[in-house]
Write an enzyme that holds these catalytic residues in place. Structure first.
Site, mmCIF file in Angstrom:
data_model
loop_
_atom_site.group_PDB
_atom_site.id
_atom_site.type_symbol
_atom_site.label_atom_id
_atom_site.label_comp_id
_atom_site.label_asym_id
_atom_site.label_seq_id
_atom_site.Cartn_x
_atom_site.Cartn_y
_atom_site.Cartn_z
ATOM 1 N N SER A 131 -0.102 -3.044 -5.135
ATOM 2 C CA SER A 131 -1.177 -3.361 -4.210
ATOM 3 C C SER A 131 -2.138 -4.386 -4.782
ATOM 4 O O SER A 131 -3.022 -4.859 -4.089
ATOM 5 C CB SER A 131 -1.954 -2.090 -3.852
ATOM 6 O OG SER A 131 -2.605 -1.572 -4.990
ATOM 7 N N CYS A 132 -1.983 -4.746 -6.047
ATOM 8 C CA CYS A 132 -2.881 -5.719 -6.656
ATOM 9 C C CYS A 132 -2.381 -7.148 -6.503
ATOM 10 O O CYS A 132 -3.050 -8.081 -6.929
ATOM 11 C CB CYS A 132 -3.051 -5.421 -8.149
ATOM 12 S SG CYS A 132 -3.989 -3.944 -8.482
#
Length: 282
Positions: A131-132
């Protein structure tokens, strides 16, 4: 169009956790909380899903740190390597060892491939690795422009119902995402739950791949939003269709269109929205 067109309305919503039987082997723990109701306040014990940070390496090269539900470790590791483009087939993996918070993988691949595919990861990061990601994610595959598969829309409605009925940990805790791998006939080939929508995809893909499933004949159906992370994982896994009961994010749509992935959102009978690849849906 009404402003709440995307909202799934429910009348008389059930308290699922009260009805779902407790599984002592499941990764959740009891926590005391205060329930506020119209009739007053009550102290109750509720089950809360467990997450754990894992550090994954491949052939002694650190690759990623991410949070996941602590079970189905081999499926998680194999699925991650497939969905991030480090390997092409489950049989490429020689071994997966679990040592506390470490997933130690060895695979029969060229060392240069690890260097080419690897991203720079902050070893002290406490965020979900997937998700980064910022910007377009690298994908090793491109979906063919001519569809070889067709999926009846009822397949996705059926899959969504399975996500609801099989998600026992979600019903007990309300804290997981669910993912199904199914074929064009609607057969459910793998199902997994996880606190992370990305890890849920990894586990479901890993479980299907380890069972010898030909993922090129399959679709992934999920509960999470269709981000560029999810789209990238579906492409690297080799499926032609990614669907969800949730909505898409713009970069996810753009990537799906760039590589020819069929992308379906808001799958809620009797409707769905197809953002790309309508030719695969009948």
């Amino acid at each position: 169009m009404p402003l709440d067109w995307h909202v799934e309305r429910k009348i008389g919503q059930n308290n699922f956790w009260r009805d779902e039987g407790r599984d002592v082997s499941a990764p959740y723990l009891p926590y005391r909380c205060v329930e506020l109701t119209e009739d007053g306040n009550n102290e109750i014990d509720v089950d809360v899903i467990v997450e754990k940070e894992f550090h994954l390496s491949l052939n002694d090269v650190p690759l990623a740190s991410f949070f996941a539900t602590p079970r189905e470790f081999k499926e998680l590791a194999v699925g991650f390597l497939l969905c991030e483009g480090f390997i092409d087939h489950a049989i490429d993996v020689i071994s997966v060892e679990v040592e506390d918070d470490k997933l130690i993988c060895h695979a029969d691949i060229c060392p240069d491939r690890i260097k080419k595919t690897r991203r720079d990861i902050d070893p002290d990061s406490r965020f979900d690795f997937c998700s980064c990601a910022i910007g377009s994610r690298p994908c090793r595959k491109k979906i063919g422009s001519e569809p070889e598969l067709e999926f009846d829309r009822k397949v996705f409605f059926k899959a969504i119902e399975h996500l609801k009925s099989d998600a026992k940990t979600w019903r007990r805790t309300g804290g997981t995402h669910s993912v199904i791998v199914c074929d064009s006939e609607g057969d459910i080939l793998a199902f997994c739950e996880d606190v992370s929508r990305a890890s849920a995809v990894d586990k479901a893909v890993g479980k299907a791949a380890l069972a010898g499933v030909d993922l090129s004949n399959c679709a992934i159906v999920a509960t999470g939003r269709l981000s560029v992370t999810m789209v990238s994982k579906a492409i690297n896994a080799g499926v032609s269709v990614l669907a969800s009961k949730a909505g898409p994010i713009n970069e996810g749509i753009d990537l799906a269109r760039a590589v020819g992935l069929t992308l379906v959102g808001f799958v809620r009978p009797p409707h769905m929205y197809v953002y790309n690849g309508i030719e695969r849906i009948i």
